[in-house]
Design a protein around this motif. Sequence first.
Motif, PDB file in Angstrom:
ATOM      1  N   THR A 134       0.754  -1.186   0.041  1.00  0.00           N
ATOM      2  CA  THR A 134      -0.183   0.131   0.039  1.00  0.00           C
ATOM      3  C   THR A 134       0.662   1.130  -0.088  1.00  0.00           C
ATOM      4  O   THR A 134       1.795   1.327   0.809  1.00  0.00           O
ATOM      5  N   LEU A 135       0.365   2.281  -0.683  1.00  0.00           N
ATOM      6  CA  LEU A 135       1.030   3.660  -0.761  1.00  0.00           C
ATOM      7  C   LEU A 135      -0.219   4.600  -0.375  1.00  0.00           C
ATOM      8  O   LEU A 135      -1.208   4.370  -0.791  1.00  0.00           O
ATOM      9  N   VAL A 136       0.302   5.389   0.623  1.00  0.00           N
ATOM     10  CA  VAL A 136      -0.790   6.599   1.073  1.00  0.00           C
ATOM     11  C   VAL A 136      -0.317   7.740   0.602  1.00  0.00           C
ATOM     12  O   VAL A 136       0.849   8.096   0.819  1.00  0.00           O
ATOM     13  N   ASP A 137      -1.237   8.342  -0.236  1.00  0.00           N
ATOM     14  CA  ASP A 137      -0.878   9.785  -0.769  1.00  0.00           C
ATOM     15  C   ASP A 137      -0.650  10.803   0.430  1.00  0.00           C
ATOM     16  O   ASP A 137      -1.308  11.147   1.288  1.00  0.00           O
ATOM     17  N   THR A 138       0.671  11.486   0.302  1.00  0.00           N
ATOM     18  CA  THR A 138       0.935  12.420   1.335  1.00  0.00           C
ATOM     19  C   THR A 138       0.146  13.383   1.464  1.00  0.00           C
ATOM     20  O   THR A 138      -0.175  14.302   2.447  1.00  0.00           O
ATOM     21  N   TRP A 139      -0.605  13.712   0.445  1.00  0.00           N
ATOM     22  CA  TRP A 139      -1.780  15.008   0.469  1.00  0.00           C
ATOM     23  C   TRP A 139      -2.901  14.711   1.356  1.00  0.00           C
ATOM     24  O   TRP A 139      -3.434  15.993   1.958  1.00  0.00           O
ATOM     25  N   LEU A 140      -3.206  13.542   1.775  1.00  0.00           N
ATOM     26  CA  LEU A 140      -4.146  13.177   2.701  1.00  0.00           C
ATOM     27  C   LEU A 140      -3.601  13.869   4.364  1.00  0.00           C
ATOM     28  O   LEU A 140      -4.601  14.101   4.914  1.00  0.00           O
ATOM     29  N   GLY A 141      -2.334  14.023   4.430  1.00  0.00           N
ATOM     30  CA  GLY A 141      -2.066  14.612   5.813  1.00  0.00           C
ATOM     31  C   GLY A 141      -2.474  16.145   5.828  1.00  0.00           C
ATOM     32  O   GLY A 141      -2.246  16.546   6.990  1.00  0.00           O
ATOM     33  N   LYS A 142      -2.791  16.490   4.808  1.00  0.00           N
ATOM     34  CA  LYS A 142      -3.531  18.190   4.792  1.00  0.00           C
ATOM     35  C   LYS A 142      -4.623  18.283   5.675  1.00  0.00           C
ATOM     36  O   LYS A 142      -4.991  19.185   5.929  1.00  0.00           O
ATOM     37  N   HIS A 143      -5.296  16.940   5.547  1.00  0.00           N
ATOM     38  CA  HIS A 143      -6.643  16.918   6.369  1.00  0.00           C
ATOM     39  C   HIS A 143      -6.651  16.677   7.556  1.00  0.00           C
ATOM     40  O   HIS A 143      -6.267  15.376   7.890  1.00  0.00           O
ATOM     41  N   GLU A 144      -7.361  17.300   8.680  1.00  0.00           N
ATOM     42  CA  GLU A 144      -7.493  16.649   9.863  1.00  0.00           C
ATOM     43  C   GLU A 144      -8.109  15.188   9.987  1.00  0.00           C
ATOM     44  O   GLU A 144      -7.746  14.537  10.648  1.00  0.00           O
ATOM     45  N   VAL A 145      -9.116  15.097   9.193  1.00  0.00           N
ATOM     46  CA  VAL A 145      -9.993  13.853   9.115  1.00  0.00           C
ATOM     47  C   VAL A 145     -10.080  13.668   7.705  1.00  0.00           C
ATOM     48  O   VAL A 145     -10.519  14.505   6.737  1.00  0.00           O
ATOM     49  N   VAL A 146      -9.842  12.420   7.581  1.00  0.00           N
ATOM     50  CA  VAL A 146      -9.859  11.847   6.234  1.00  0.00           C
ATOM     51  C   VAL A 146     -10.879  10.788   6.151  1.00  0.00           C
ATOM     52  O   VAL A 146     -11.036   9.924   7.011  1.00  0.00           O
ATOM     53  N   TRP A 147     -11.617  10.675   5.002  1.00  0.00           N
ATOM     54  CA  TRP A 147     -12.757   9.427   4.831  1.00  0.00           C
ATOM     55  C   TRP A 147     -12.144   8.524   3.985  1.00  0.00           C
ATOM     56  O   TRP A 147     -11.891   8.820   3.032  1.00  0.00           O
ATOM     57  N   ALA A 148     -12.607   7.056   4.372  1.00  0.00           N
ATOM     58  CA  ALA A 148     -12.134   6.014   3.388  1.00  0.00           C
ATOM     59  C   ALA A 148     -13.218   5.144   3.500  1.00  0.00           C
ATOM     60  O   ALA A 148     -14.131   5.000   4.528  1.00  0.00           O
ATOM     61  N   ALA A 149     -13.520   4.223   2.259  1.00  0.00           N
ATOM     62  CA  ALA A 149     -14.462   3.331   2.255  1.00  0.00           C
ATOM     63  C   ALA A 149     -14.170   2.126   3.295  1.00  0.00           C
ATOM     64  O   ALA A 149     -13.369   1.994   3.656  1.00  0.00           O
ATOM     65  N   ALA A 150     -15.294   1.615   3.761  1.00  0.00           N
ATOM     66  CA  ALA A 150     -15.495   0.456   4.440  1.00  0.00           C
ATOM     67  C   ALA A 150     -15.869  -0.957   4.052  1.00  0.00           C
ATOM     68  O   ALA A 150     -16.626  -1.363   4.774  1.00  0.00           O
ATOM     69  N   GLY A 151     -15.632  -1.409   2.792  1.00  0.00           N
ATOM     70  CA  GLY A 151     -15.811  -2.472   2.176  1.00  0.00           C
ATOM     71  C   GLY A 151     -17.081  -2.490   1.645  1.00  0.00           C
ATOM     72  O   GLY A 151     -17.138  -3.529   0.943  1.00  0.00           O
ATOM     73  N   HIS A 152     -17.736  -1.575   1.509  1.00  0.00           N
ATOM     74  CA  HIS A 152     -18.935  -1.666   0.501  1.00  0.00           C
ATOM     75  C   HIS A 152     -19.345  -0.195   0.091  1.00  0.00           C
ATOM     76  O   HIS A 152     -19.127   0.703   0.894  1.00  0.00           O
ATOM     77  N   PRO A 153     -19.919   0.134  -1.117  1.00  0.00           N
ATOM     78  CA  PRO A 153     -20.219   1.435  -1.637  1.00  0.00           C
ATOM     79  C   PRO A 153     -21.052   2.258  -0.627  1.00  0.00           C
ATOM     80  O   PRO A 153     -21.076   3.386  -0.623  1.00  0.00           O
ATOM     81  N   ASN A 154     -21.662   1.824   0.357  1.00  0.00           N
ATOM     82  CA  ASN A 154     -22.724   2.569   1.262  1.00  0.00           C
ATOM     83  C   ASN A 154     -21.950   3.001   2.461  1.00  0.00           C
ATOM     84  O   ASN A 154     -22.561   3.364   3.511  1.00  0.00           O
ATOM     85  N   THR A 155     -20.640   2.514   2.859  1.00  0.00           N
ATOM     86  CA  THR A 155     -20.223   2.716   3.933  1.00  0.00           C
ATOM     87  C   THR A 155     -18.648   3.515   4.016  1.00  0.00           C
ATOM     88  O   THR A 155     -17.961   3.292   2.870  1.00  0.00           O
ATOM     89  N   VAL A 156     -18.384   4.344   5.010  1.00  0.00           N
ATOM     90  CA  VAL A 156     -17.076   5.018   5.074  1.00  0.00           C
ATOM     91  C   VAL A 156     -16.669   5.001   6.654  1.00  0.00           C
ATOM     92  O   VAL A 156     -17.520   4.911   7.251  1.00  0.00           O
ATOM     93  N   PHE A 157     -15.705   5.457   6.685  1.00  0.00           N
ATOM     94  CA  PHE A 157     -15.120   5.598   8.276  1.00  0.00           C
ATOM     95  C   PHE A 157     -14.217   6.882   8.116  1.00  0.00           C
ATOM     96  O   PHE A 157     -13.426   7.020   7.411  1.00  0.00           O
ATOM     97  N   PRO A 158     -14.055   7.520   9.424  1.00  0.00           N
ATOM     98  CA  PRO A 158     -13.253   8.540   9.532  1.00  0.00           C
ATOM     99  C   PRO A 158     -12.062   8.204  10.187  1.00  0.00           C
ATOM    100  O   PRO A 158     -11.842   7.374  10.944  1.00  0.00           O
TER     101      PRO A 158
END
Length: 158
Positions: free
Chosen positions: A116-140
Amino acid sequence: MAEKLHPNTVRVIEALRARGAKGEVKVFEEPVRTAAAAAAQLGCDVGAIANSLVFDADGAPLLVLTSGAHRVDTGHIARLIGAREVRRATPEFVREHTGQPIGGVAPVGHPAPIRTLVDTWLGKHEVVWAAAGHPNTVFPTTFEELVRITGGTPADVE
């Protein structure tokens, strides 16, 4: 959660808890298959959405967690990881290696670890949202937590 969760989301929640992640999964009534749709639902900047993009890197899966504001430069990524070719994976390849559908791929909860590579740009945000295994779900989460829970490498992906 009162509603019945998809088995993929249950696996992601278990993986998040096992890794000490703090965020709770949020369930949407309708699928949010794009960063723009997720940002609109969450009321956040599209750059705070961590897109989980799976690539075929010389036949091996590569997960790139990129800011929704970025496009991944596959030539740059290939040079970065020492691959001959990095190309967008087919839906079948994605499902085979993650167990999850495109539009809902989480950073964790896969059948086996994925480089896995993690985009350093995401570090500019206090909270980042990612999918949680299904198109209807995310997590902070946070950039630092994403790097930790995935064992990922911070990288400039553009």
